[in-house]
Design a protein around this motif. Structure first.
Motif, PDB file in Angstrom:
ATOM      1  N   PHE A  19      32.592 -30.888  30.210  1.00 19.89           N
ATOM      2  CA  PHE A  19      33.534 -31.887  29.725  1.00 19.89           C
ATOM      3  C   PHE A  19      34.254 -31.473  28.454  1.00 19.89           C
ATOM      4  O   PHE A  19      35.352 -31.955  28.171  1.00 19.89           O
ATOM      5  CB  PHE A  19      32.803 -33.213  29.504  1.00 19.89           C
ATOM      6  CG  PHE A  19      32.107 -33.684  30.733  1.00 19.89           C
ATOM      7  CD1 PHE A  19      32.816 -34.262  31.763  1.00 19.89           C
ATOM      8  CD2 PHE A  19      30.741 -33.506  30.893  1.00 19.89           C
ATOM      9  CE1 PHE A  19      32.182 -34.674  32.919  1.00 19.89           C
ATOM     10  CE2 PHE A  19      30.100 -33.911  32.035  1.00 19.89           C
ATOM     11  CZ  PHE A  19      30.820 -34.502  33.061  1.00 19.89           C
ATOM     12  N   TRP A  20      33.643 -30.586  27.683  1.00 21.02           N
ATOM     13  CA  TRP A  20      34.261 -30.228  26.417  1.00 21.02           C
ATOM     14  C   TRP A  20      34.430 -28.721  26.268  1.00 21.02           C
ATOM     15  O   TRP A  20      35.522 -28.226  26.008  1.00 21.02           O
ATOM     16  CB  TRP A  20      33.450 -30.799  25.251  1.00 21.02           C
ATOM     17  CG  TRP A  20      34.130 -30.663  23.934  1.00 21.02           C
ATOM     18  CD1 TRP A  20      35.426 -30.962  23.647  1.00 21.02           C
ATOM     19  CD2 TRP A  20      33.539 -30.187  22.720  1.00 21.02           C
ATOM     20  NE1 TRP A  20      35.696 -30.709  22.307  1.00 21.02           N
ATOM     21  CE2 TRP A  20      34.549 -30.237  21.731  1.00 21.02           C
ATOM     22  CE3 TRP A  20      32.263 -29.739  22.370  1.00 21.02           C
ATOM     23  CZ2 TRP A  20      34.319 -29.843  20.412  1.00 21.02           C
ATOM     24  CZ3 TRP A  20      32.036 -29.369  21.053  1.00 21.02           C
ATOM     25  CH2 TRP A  20      33.055 -29.413  20.099  1.00 21.02           C
ATOM     26  N   VAL A  21      33.354 -27.981  26.440  1.00 20.42           N
ATOM     27  CA  VAL A  21      33.403 -26.532  26.225  1.00 20.42           C
ATOM     28  C   VAL A  21      34.462 -25.892  27.114  1.00 20.42           C
ATOM     29  O   VAL A  21      35.335 -25.146  26.644  1.00 20.42           O
ATOM     30  CB  VAL A  21      32.026 -25.887  26.484  1.00 20.42           C
ATOM     31  CG1 VAL A  21      32.108 -24.378  26.285  1.00 20.42           C
ATOM     32  CG2 VAL A  21      30.968 -26.488  25.565  1.00 20.42           C
ATOM     33  N   ALA A  22      34.408 -26.181  28.397  1.00 25.20           N
ATOM     34  CA  ALA A  22      35.355 -25.567  29.337  1.00 25.20           C
ATOM     35  C   ALA A  22      36.793 -25.954  29.005  1.00 25.20           C
ATOM     36  O   ALA A  22      37.713 -25.135  29.085  1.00 25.20           O
ATOM     37  CB  ALA A  22      35.011 -25.992  30.765  1.00 25.20           C
ATOM     38  N   ARG A  23      36.997 -27.204  28.617  1.00 23.60           N
ATOM     39  CA  ARG A  23      38.356 -27.659  28.335  1.00 23.60           C
ATOM     40  C   ARG A  23      38.906 -27.049  27.054  1.00 23.60           C
ATOM     41  O   ARG A  23      40.106 -26.755  26.955  1.00 23.60           O
ATOM     42  CB  ARG A  23      38.373 -29.191  28.291  1.00 23.60           C
ATOM     43  CG  ARG A  23      38.237 -29.774  29.693  1.00 23.60           C
ATOM     44  CD  ARG A  23      37.838 -31.218  29.708  1.00 23.60           C
ATOM     45  NE  ARG A  23      37.737 -31.702  31.093  1.00 23.60           N
ATOM     46  CZ  ARG A  23      37.227 -32.870  31.417  1.00 23.60           C
ATOM     47  NH1 ARG A  23      36.763 -33.688  30.474  1.00 23.60           N
ATOM     48  NH2 ARG A  23      37.169 -33.248  32.687  1.00 23.60           N
ATOM     49  N   MET A  24      38.049 -26.831  26.057  1.00 17.34           N
ATOM     50  CA  MET A  24      38.511 -26.136  24.855  1.00 17.34           C
ATOM     51  C   MET A  24      38.911 -24.705  25.172  1.00 17.34           C
ATOM     52  O   MET A  24      39.903 -24.193  24.637  1.00 17.34           O
ATOM     53  CB  MET A  24      37.410 -26.151  23.784  1.00 17.34           C
ATOM     54  CG  MET A  24      37.267 -27.469  23.061  1.00 17.34           C
ATOM     55  SD  MET A  24      36.163 -27.346  21.643  1.00 17.34           S
ATOM     56  CE  MET A  24      34.583 -27.166  22.453  1.00 17.34           C
ATOM     57  N   ILE A  25      38.147 -24.054  26.043  1.00 15.49           N
ATOM     58  CA  ILE A  25      38.488 -22.673  26.419  1.00 15.49           C
ATOM     59  C   ILE A  25      39.825 -22.646  27.146  1.00 15.49           C
ATOM     60  O   ILE A  25      40.706 -21.824  26.842  1.00 15.49           O
ATOM     61  CB  ILE A  25      37.367 -22.058  27.279  1.00 15.49           C
ATOM     62  CG1 ILE A  25      36.066 -21.953  26.458  1.00 15.49           C
ATOM     63  CG2 ILE A  25      37.779 -20.684  27.786  1.00 15.49           C
ATOM     64  CD1 ILE A  25      34.860 -21.516  27.271  1.00 15.49           C
ATOM     65  N   MET A  26      39.999 -23.560  28.107  1.00 15.72           N
ATOM     66  CA  MET A  26      41.247 -23.577  28.886  1.00 15.72           C
ATOM     67  C   MET A  26      42.452 -23.863  27.992  1.00 15.72           C
ATOM     68  O   MET A  26      43.469 -23.159  28.047  1.00 15.72           O
ATOM     69  CB  MET A  26      41.145 -24.621  30.002  1.00 15.72           C
ATOM     70  CG  MET A  26      40.193 -24.225  31.130  1.00 15.72           C
ATOM     71  SD  MET A  26      40.223 -25.340  32.562  1.00 15.72           S
ATOM     72  CE  MET A  26      39.280 -26.726  31.926  1.00 15.72           C
ATOM     73  N   LEU A  27      42.347 -24.890  27.145  1.00 17.35           N
ATOM     74  CA  LEU A  27      43.492 -25.283  26.322  1.00 17.35           C
ATOM     75  C   LEU A  27      43.716 -24.308  25.178  1.00 17.35           C
ATOM     76  O   LEU A  27      44.862 -24.049  24.781  1.00 17.35           O
ATOM     77  CB  LEU A  27      43.280 -26.704  25.799  1.00 17.35           C
ATOM     78  CG  LEU A  27      43.311 -27.788  26.890  1.00 17.35           C
ATOM     79  CD1 LEU A  27      42.869 -29.131  26.328  1.00 17.35           C
ATOM     80  CD2 LEU A  27      44.697 -27.896  27.508  1.00 17.35           C
ATOM     81  N   GLY A  28      42.643 -23.731  24.646  1.00 16.43           N
ATOM     82  CA  GLY A  28      42.796 -22.739  23.585  1.00 16.43           C
ATOM     83  C   GLY A  28      43.548 -21.515  24.069  1.00 16.43           C
ATOM     84  O   GLY A  28      44.473 -21.018  23.414  1.00 16.43           O
ATOM     85  N   LEU A  29      43.139 -21.002  25.230  1.00 14.60           N
ATOM     86  CA  LEU A  29      43.831 -19.841  25.794  1.00 14.60           C
ATOM     87  C   LEU A  29      45.285 -20.166  26.116  1.00 14.60           C
ATOM     88  O   LEU A  29      46.190 -19.351  25.890  1.00 14.60           O
ATOM     89  CB  LEU A  29      43.102 -19.376  27.050  1.00 14.60           C
ATOM     90  CG  LEU A  29      41.779 -18.621  26.836  1.00 14.60           C
ATOM     91  CD1 LEU A  29      41.018 -18.516  28.142  1.00 14.60           C
ATOM     92  CD2 LEU A  29      42.036 -17.244  26.253  1.00 14.60           C
ATOM     93  N   LYS A  30      45.512 -21.363  26.640  1.00 15.08           N
ATOM     94  CA  LYS A  30      46.862 -21.734  27.052  1.00 15.08           C
ATOM     95  C   LYS A  30      47.820 -21.829  25.862  1.00 15.08           C
ATOM     96  O   LYS A  30      48.964 -21.356  25.925  1.00 15.08           O
ATOM     97  CB  LYS A  30      46.812 -23.068  27.797  1.00 15.08           C
ATOM     98  CG  LYS A  30      48.177 -23.622  28.219  1.00 15.08           C
ATOM     99  CD  LYS A  30      48.838 -22.724  29.248  1.00 15.08           C
ATOM    100  CE  LYS A  30      50.158 -23.304  29.705  1.00 15.08           C
ATOM    101  NZ  LYS A  30      50.858 -22.393  30.647  1.00 15.08           N
ATOM    102  N   PHE A  31      47.360 -22.406  24.755  1.00 16.39           N
ATOM    103  CA  PHE A  31      48.297 -22.730  23.677  1.00 16.39           C
ATOM    104  C   PHE A  31      48.216 -21.799  22.464  1.00 16.39           C
ATOM    105  O   PHE A  31      49.095 -21.842  21.610  1.00 16.39           O
ATOM    106  CB  PHE A  31      48.113 -24.186  23.254  1.00 16.39           C
ATOM    107  CG  PHE A  31      48.653 -25.138  24.278  1.00 16.39           C
ATOM    108  CD1 PHE A  31      50.002 -25.412  24.345  1.00 16.39           C
ATOM    109  CD2 PHE A  31      47.813 -25.718  25.220  1.00 16.39           C
ATOM    110  CE1 PHE A  31      50.516 -26.259  25.312  1.00 16.39           C
ATOM    111  CE2 PHE A  31      48.314 -26.569  26.193  1.00 16.39           C
ATOM    112  CZ  PHE A  31      49.674 -26.838  26.238  1.00 16.39           C
TER     113      PHE A  31
END
Length: 913
Positions: free
Chosen positions: A488-500
């Protein structure tokens, strides 16, 4: 230093002093080191999980700060959409109002007002735990700058086609009337029923019997499914049945999902009200009929007789009507998993509704690659498998919530329902070439809290602006979190961090276990087993503890059980253990395990450890008040303790680097308690008080006492900040205002100080001493009495060590004399072994053999009597079968203890004989 260690006297004063000195802010030109705190809910209070996690992060931060790194522990809180809205709504309800009475804008103002007055409780508690976060840069997910980052991410993803609006099935809370994430749904097994109904075939050739735990949903059925290979029903595939009460014809379909062994092998399919049915409906292009209103009453899609009924009233009516129609085929007791909203406790419904979604697969692919190629490392590594399992099967993310508190979705609708996304209404109009006279209405929904917290590692550092803090501290070094929010959090930070940002948000993810009670049970208010970390630090009386545990229970009928358990476990309340003892306990528990049992006995032992350190430091003060003016002549004890110190320093660095705070804590505990306090202090006392020792030897002992305690305080500081600060400031000329152990250098291992020869000598000396102490204990010889020792089978090395270490040995082991036995008759003696050498203590004159035999025989007789009683109980089948299990286990443990005691007493009597 005061005579006694009292944590209450030192903790608050040192924390405020550190804050005043600016010790928590990033400083220096060293390598940047950054940890982002998982933002706690602004409504929250510090629970044991927070305290455990915060101790780990603070220990890592203090360790790197003392190593000279430019260190930032970024603090902040999450706006916690549902939780915060509920808190303020309850206050309004208590005053006889609802949020609708205020209107949206006034309600949001009321939430901000509550946040200003009451939203900082967890910050104060973090300070009480010694958290060295950078308070000057505290962030809140609803701050203007962070809100602007959220809007930018939403707009950018939407315009790239990665955010869309669609009608899909979601978890729906009918009390809060909002969609929920899976994390906000708690599923537990509960007792229920399984109803079996007949659906007649439309051709009149028979019927199919289906089973359901939710009879009311049959009004939304659009098919009945069977397994394609089920011989019982294969001939019916493609036919239709009449849906009772709704009087619709629905098809019989074949799908591999159906389990032929479960129930009748026929499954009713309700795509709008079941997640598995929804997937089957997509595969077979079935209609989706939503029969529920947002409050879980039945809507106009059902026959008139059931409209506006609550779902459970509708259930009763549906069952009664099917029974009356002769179609009820049975009702069975059934244990089933029931999903409830974690905030409202209402049963959650799968619900078909329009929501905003993130198209997740394009974001997931680079996030998977980042872990596969080692840009991000999970610690322990096995958690990467959990991450991959979810990421490879990831579903689009529902990001909208039907709340008023949160980041309002930046979308506007025209009269035809078309939506337009923008940073604000003006920009949305300009981007979409809308005329000024086109009337727009803003979307009422807000974003899922996890959407904004997914930006946390970079939005808190100033992104999207290219700030100095962002350039310095991003990517961060490590994320410290529990395994329960990897998805819920770790994966989403990785996805959004890489994206932006184009970079990973952190290099390592340290996954710790979850704190449970001493019986391995999850801590929860409903179980009455919650421990407040501040109560362990400051203490609490029994009445206050009971009030805490019994107030606001969701299940009041459990109060007597909770009260009885609390009175039994804490008859006198909880004593004040102090922050350092709690933190050191958490460090010891930071293993690689998934679940961690918290036992009060451990924290009590660490309170004693603090006291041991305190008393050792007081002795060093007294022993070094009058320095011996001579060039130091280090002896074997000094060389040994410095060797042990440097090995410990190396171990601590290695364990911190591997996130094994449990091993670091154990290494420090063993060194300070056993090596330094139990052995070196005693050896130093022998050196300082013996006339046989030179001034140089005494000077070396004084210097070593001071230097080792100084190093030990610096080593312990990341785990035990307060007691180490108080003691460290008491040594030397540290009266200036900005002195603090926080700014002292963390010890570095000196390999030249590793001395295997000294360690071998001390292993021999301590083994010798322990052998003599063993004999004293077995023979009941006073610890203070000097005894003669006769050495038998002593090798040349043993003789050389006796000659060289004799002065220390006779003092530490309290020996009257040491002699070697080479031949002749041996006197009656008690014996211990040291390698091949036998250490014999002649007993003549030391004990009264007859009196000692009588004493031991009396003890053995009583032990045998107690042993017989316990065996009698356990040999009685009625006792074992009917007594409470904890009583039986206690008796079995007592049996083992008595058997061991009996064997020991018997051995001592035989030894006398």
């Amino acid at each position: 230093m005061h005579d006694k260690y009292n944590p209450r006297d030192i903790e608050a004063k040192h924390y405020e002093r550190w804050r005043d000195l600016g010790c928590f802010a990033p400083a220096g030109d060293g390598t940047p080191y950054c940890i982002m705190i998982p933002p706690p809910n602004v409504t929250g209070t510090l629970h044991m999980g927070h305290a455990f996690q915060d101790t780990i992060m603070d220990a890592l931060t203090r360790y790197h700060r003392m190593r000279g790194h430019n260190t930032l522990w970024q603090y902040g809180t999450d706006h916690a959409g549902i939780a915060t809205q509920m808190v303020v709504e309850r206050q309004l309800n208590a005053a006889g109002k609802t949020r609708h009475d205020l209107g949206r804008d006034a309600f949001v103002d009321a939430v901000w007002e509550w946040k200003a007055k009451s939203g900082g409780a967890i910050s104060k508690q973090l300070a009480a735990l010694g958290g060295s976060v950078d308070w000057d840069t505290e962030r809140f997910t609803m701050d203007d700058a962070l809100s602007a980052a959220v809007t930018k991410v939403f707009v950018d993803l939407y315009r790239e086609g990665l955010i869309y609006r669609g009608k899909r099935l979601v978890n729906w809370d009918p009390v809060l009337r909002t969609a929920l994430s899976d994390l906000e749904v708690l599923s537990e097994d509960e007792n229920g029923h399984l109803w079996r109904f007949a659906y007649p075939l439309t051709d009149g050739s028979g019927e199919l019997i289906v089973a359901t735990t939710r009879p009311e949903t049959m009004l939304g059925d659009t098919a009945v499914a069977v397994h394609p290979d089920d011989e019982r029903y294969r001939h019916l595939i493609g036919k239709t049945v009449r849906l009772p009460l709704a009087e619709r014809a629905i098809p019989i379909i074949a799908d591999d999902y159906v389990d032929p062994e479960f129930g009748t092998g026929c499954v009713k399919i309700t795509p709008a009200h079941d997640f598995n049915d929804y997937e089957m409906g997509q595969r077979h292009a079935l209609p989706m009929i939503n029969i529920l209103a947002p409050d879980a009453t039945l809507n106009d899609a059902v026959p008139a007789a059931y409209r506006n009924l609550d779902r459970y009233d509708a259930r009763k009516q549906v069952v009664a009507d099917l029974d009356a129609a002769g179609l009820l085929r049975g009702i069975d007791e059934h244990r089933m998993t029931v999903p409830r909203g974690d905030r409202s406790q209402a049963v959650v419904e799968p619900y078909l509704t329009d929501q905003w979604y993130v198209r997740i697969e394009p974001l997931a692919k680079p996030a998977i690659a980042a872990v596969e190629n080692g840009d991000i490392r999970f610690v322990p590594e096995n958690w990467s498998k959990t991450y991959f399992d979810w990421m490879h099967n990831i579903q689009d993310w529902c990001i909208s919530r039907q709340l008023w508190w949160g980041h309002r979705i930046p979308a506007w609708y025209d009269a035809d329902g078309n939506h337009y996304v923008g940073h604000d209404e003006t920009e949305a109009r300009a981007f979409n070439d809308l005329a000024d006279d086109v009337e727009l209405t803003r979307d009422n929904d807000v974003l899922d809290t996890w959407f904004s917290s997914g930006l946390w590692p970079f939005s808190t550092l100033g992104w999207p602006s290219e700030t100095e803090r962002l350039a310095t501290f991003y990517p961060t070094n490590v994320l410290v979190t529990g395994f329960d929010i990897i998805f819920f959090w770790v994966a989403r930070m990785i996805m959004l961090g890489l994206k932006f940002t184009g970079e990973v948000p952190f290099r390592e993810v340290y996954i710790h276990g979850l704190i449970r009670d001493q019986d391995g049970q999850k801590m929860s208010k409903s179980k009455g087993n919650v421990l407040d970390p501040l109560d362990l630090i400051r203490g609490i009386d029994l009445d206050s503890l009971l009030e805490k545990r019994l107030t606001g229970l969701m299940q009041p009928h459990l109060a007597p059980k909770i009260e009885a358990a609390t009175r039994k476990q804490f008859p006198d309340g909880i004593p004040a253990y102090g922050c350092d003892a709690l933190r050191f306990t958490f460090a010891q528990l930071a293993t690689t395990g998934r679940d961690i049992r918290f036992e009060l006995g451990r924290i009590e032992g660490n309170r004693n450890f603090c006291n041991k350190l305190w008393n050792a430091a007081r002795y060093v003060h007294m022993a070094t008040t009058e320095p011996v003016a001579a060039d130091p002549e280090p002896g074997v004890a000094e060389r040994w303790i410095l060797s042990r110190l440097n090995r410990t320093i190396g171990d601590v660095h290695r364990h911190f680097g591997q996130y094994r705070l449990d091993l670091a804590a154990q290494a420090l505990y063993d060194f300070v308690w056993h090596a330094y306090c139990d052995w070196y202090l005693e050896l130093a006392k022998a050196t300082l008080t013996s006339e046989a020792m030179s001034d140089g030897a005494r000077a070396a002992a004084q210097a070593t006492l001071t230097s080792v305690v100084d190093a030990a305080l610096r080593l312990l500081h990341p785990l035990m900040p307060f007691v180490t600060e108080e003691i460290w400031l008491s040594f030397g000329d540290r009266s200036t205002a900005d002195e603090t152990v926080m700014r002292a250098e963390f010890p570095i291992e000196d390999p030249t100080k590793i001395d295997p020869a000294a360690e071998a000598d001390m292993d021999w000396l301590t083994g010798f001493t322990l052998g003599v102490r063993q004999i004293r204990g077995e023979m009941d010889i006073s610890p203070g009495k000097f005894v003669p020792v006769l050495l038998d089978d002593a090798a040349a090395g043993d003789r050389e060590r006796v000659a060289r270490l004799g002065p220390l040995l006779t003092r530490i082991a309290r020996l009257e004399r040491v002699e070697f036995h080479d031949d002749g008759e041996l006197p009656m003696a008690a014996t211990a072994l040291l390698g091949e050498m036998k250490i014999r203590v002649p007993l003549a004159g030391l004990i009264d053999l007859a009196a000692e035999r009588a004493r031991l025989t009396k003890q053995l007789t009583k032990t045998a009597s107690d042993l017989g009683k316990v065996r009698g109980k356990l040999d009685n089948p009625n006792f074992v079968a009917n007594a409470p299990s904890d009583v039986v286990e206690r008796e079995r443990a007592r049996l083992a203890t008595l058997e061991q005691a009996s064997a020991d007493l018997d051995a001592q009597i035989r030894r006398l004989d």
